[in-house]
Scaffold this active site. Sequence first.
Site, mmCIF file in Angstrom:
data_model
loop_
_atom_site.group_PDB
_atom_site.id
_atom_site.type_symbol
_atom_site.label_atom_id
_atom_site.label_comp_id
_atom_site.label_asym_id
_atom_site.label_seq_id
_atom_site.Cartn_x
_atom_site.Cartn_y
_atom_site.Cartn_z
ATOM 1 N N ARG A 1 0.853 -1.170 0.057
ATOM 2 C CA ARG A 1 0.145 -0.035 -0.136
ATOM 3 C C ARG A 1 0.861 1.129 0.068
ATOM 4 O O ARG A 1 1.672 1.292 0.940
ATOM 5 C CB ARG A 1 -0.934 0.126 1.357
ATOM 6 C CG ARG A 1 -1.641 1.334 1.373
ATOM 7 C CD ARG A 1 -2.959 1.274 2.353
ATOM 8 N NE ARG A 1 -3.817 0.647 2.151
ATOM 9 C CZ ARG A 1 -5.131 0.725 2.459
ATOM 10 N NH1 ARG A 1 -5.199 1.264 3.664
ATOM 11 N NH2 ARG A 1 -6.013 0.086 2.212
ATOM 12 N N HIS B 1 -7.842 0.942 -6.033
ATOM 13 C CA HIS B 1 -7.941 0.142 -4.890
ATOM 14 C C HIS B 1 -8.748 -1.149 -5.382
ATOM 15 O O HIS B 1 -9.772 -1.633 -5.044
ATOM 16 C CB HIS B 1 -8.926 0.832 -3.942
ATOM 17 C CG HIS B 1 -8.766 0.221 -2.692
ATOM 18 N ND1 HIS B 1 -8.009 -0.983 -2.279
ATOM 19 C CD2 HIS B 1 -9.249 0.744 -1.241
ATOM 20 C CE1 HIS B 1 -8.022 -1.275 -1.004
ATOM 21 N NE2 HIS B 1 -8.841 -0.076 -0.439
ATOM 22 N N GLN C 1 -10.297 -3.843 -3.094
ATOM 23 C CA GLN C 1 -11.517 -3.350 -2.530
ATOM 24 C C GLN C 1 -12.736 -3.785 -3.477
ATOM 25 O O GLN C 1 -13.836 -4.012 -3.000
ATOM 26 C CB GLN C 1 -11.393 -1.748 -2.151
ATOM 27 C CG GLN C 1 -12.995 -1.066 -1.651
ATOM 28 C CD GLN C 1 -13.132 -1.528 -0.368
ATOM 29 O OE1 GLN C 1 -12.543 -1.635 0.625
ATOM 30 N NE2 GLN C 1 -14.428 -2.241 -0.204
ATOM 31 N N ASP D 1 -17.451 7.556 -0.916
ATOM 32 C CA ASP D 1 -16.355 7.359 -0.170
ATOM 33 C C ASP D 1 -16.161 8.699 0.634
ATOM 34 O O ASP D 1 -16.733 9.845 0.298
ATOM 35 C CB ASP D 1 -15.366 6.926 -0.979
ATOM 36 C CG ASP D 1 -14.025 6.485 -0.244
ATOM 37 O OD1 ASP D 1 -14.049 6.143 0.971
ATOM 38 O OD2 ASP D 1 -12.987 6.259 -1.026
ATOM 39 N N CYS E 1 -16.515 1.839 1.006
ATOM 40 C CA CYS E 1 -15.397 0.974 1.460
ATOM 41 C C CYS E 1 -14.887 0.915 2.836
ATOM 42 O O CYS E 1 -14.236 0.262 3.313
ATOM 43 C CB CYS E 1 -14.217 1.040 0.353
ATOM 44 S SG CYS E 1 -13.798 2.840 0.535
ATOM 45 N N ARG F 1 -14.116 -8.243 2.312
ATOM 46 C CA ARG F 1 -12.604 -8.237 1.900
ATOM 47 C C ARG F 1 -11.831 -9.445 2.386
ATOM 48 O O ARG F 1 -10.901 -9.832 1.590
ATOM 49 C CB ARG F 1 -12.012 -6.874 2.869
ATOM 50 C CG ARG F 1 -12.590 -5.545 2.513
ATOM 51 C CD ARG F 1 -12.063 -5.080 1.072
ATOM 52 N NE ARG F 1 -10.796 -5.199 0.912
ATOM 53 C CZ ARG F 1 -9.880 -4.307 1.311
ATOM 54 N NH1 ARG F 1 -10.198 -3.160 1.884
ATOM 55 N NH2 ARG F 1 -8.477 -4.349 1.085
HETATM 56 N N1 CP Z 1 -11.234 -0.031 2.646
HETATM 57 C C1 CP Z 1 -10.121 -0.078 3.322
HETATM 58 O O1 CP Z 1 -9.089 -0.221 2.455
HETATM 59 O O2 CP Z 1 -9.924 -0.085 4.464
HETATM 60 P P1 CP Z 1 -8.625 0.300 5.067
HETATM 61 O O3 CP Z 1 -7.885 1.690 4.603
HETATM 62 O O4 CP Z 1 -8.699 0.266 6.700
HETATM 63 O O5 CP Z 1 -7.519 -0.812 4.856
#
Ligand code: CP
Length: 324
Positions: A122, A149, A152, A241, A282, A310
């Site tokens: 990430r 993402h 997700q 979001d 998300c 997830r």
């Molecule tokens: N939706 C998501 O990626 O959550 P986090 O940032 O908590 O990993």
Amino acid sequence: MTMTPSFQPAGAPPGGTSPRHFLDLDQVETGTLTGILDLSRRLKAAGNANALGQARPLEGRVLALIFEKNSTRTRVSFEVAMRQLGGDVLMLDASQSQIDRGETLADTARVLSRYVDAIMFRTKEPERLAELAAHATVPVINGLTNVAHPCQLMADVLTLQERKGSDLSRRVVTWSGDGNNVATSWVKAAARFGFELRLACPEELRVDPEVIGWARTSGARVVEGVDPEMLVDGADCVVTDAWVSMGDEEQEVANRHNLLRRYQVNEALMARAAPDAVFMHCLPAHRGEEVTDAVIDGSQSAVWDEAENRLHAQKGILAWCLGA
Ligand code: CP
């Protein structure tokens, strides 16, 4: 005993010599994505039991998790997924590793590939992910960048299919809010899974036109506009979001709030969608900003199933990447 064959979806590299990276939805064939979701669904239905013909299909395999940005869901779901499939994980906090002191991602990839079986990363810039993947000899998974993402969206599509059936071709999804990385991944998902996507975003915060162009060339039905009330009309799913994504913090928050206020998903907006529409997000949510308590906690909200998925989607991705 019936043995389920190993996961060999369409699109697997011949001979298995190239790592099966999971970098973005436009870099993995539709058949492969569908296969990953089918497997995720089977693994979810089987609970912790075996849907891959082995009790611990990833035994002896290690996944490295590298986070340059905060996470709750991605971190925990990857860790639990790997462990429930019999494998192990190690967390590499970029700020406490040599990455933070300037060791290149190319060299980091070369070294980690000698220790672990896959790497989840990430980071902010997609170029950093691309550098890691270019030099890794093990699969690299995109755990979020500023422009995508994909993990997700695998969970989101799994959730939408659970609620609306596996054929999404007659379904309409409306995004209301910032045209951010998650919105961009919804555009790519529309191209891969065939639903109509309506993007209601302020002019200043639209999804990258190049991505929209790619999606339309790929056959996606993507409608853009600035009016959330018009675009949500009759939708099967309403998505939003946070107004201020990770990485946006230095931008003028008040200005973003002003631009996005009319895109809040509240009961009035949901009432314009189909009566059985679902609400998705998300997470993490900023209650009272992009969504009201009444919507996120209401009967149409699918956000907790979405968060759970997830875990299941990650299992499918890991099994594909590792050829389990
Ligand atoms: N939706 C998501 O990626 O959550 P986090 O940032 O908590 O990993």
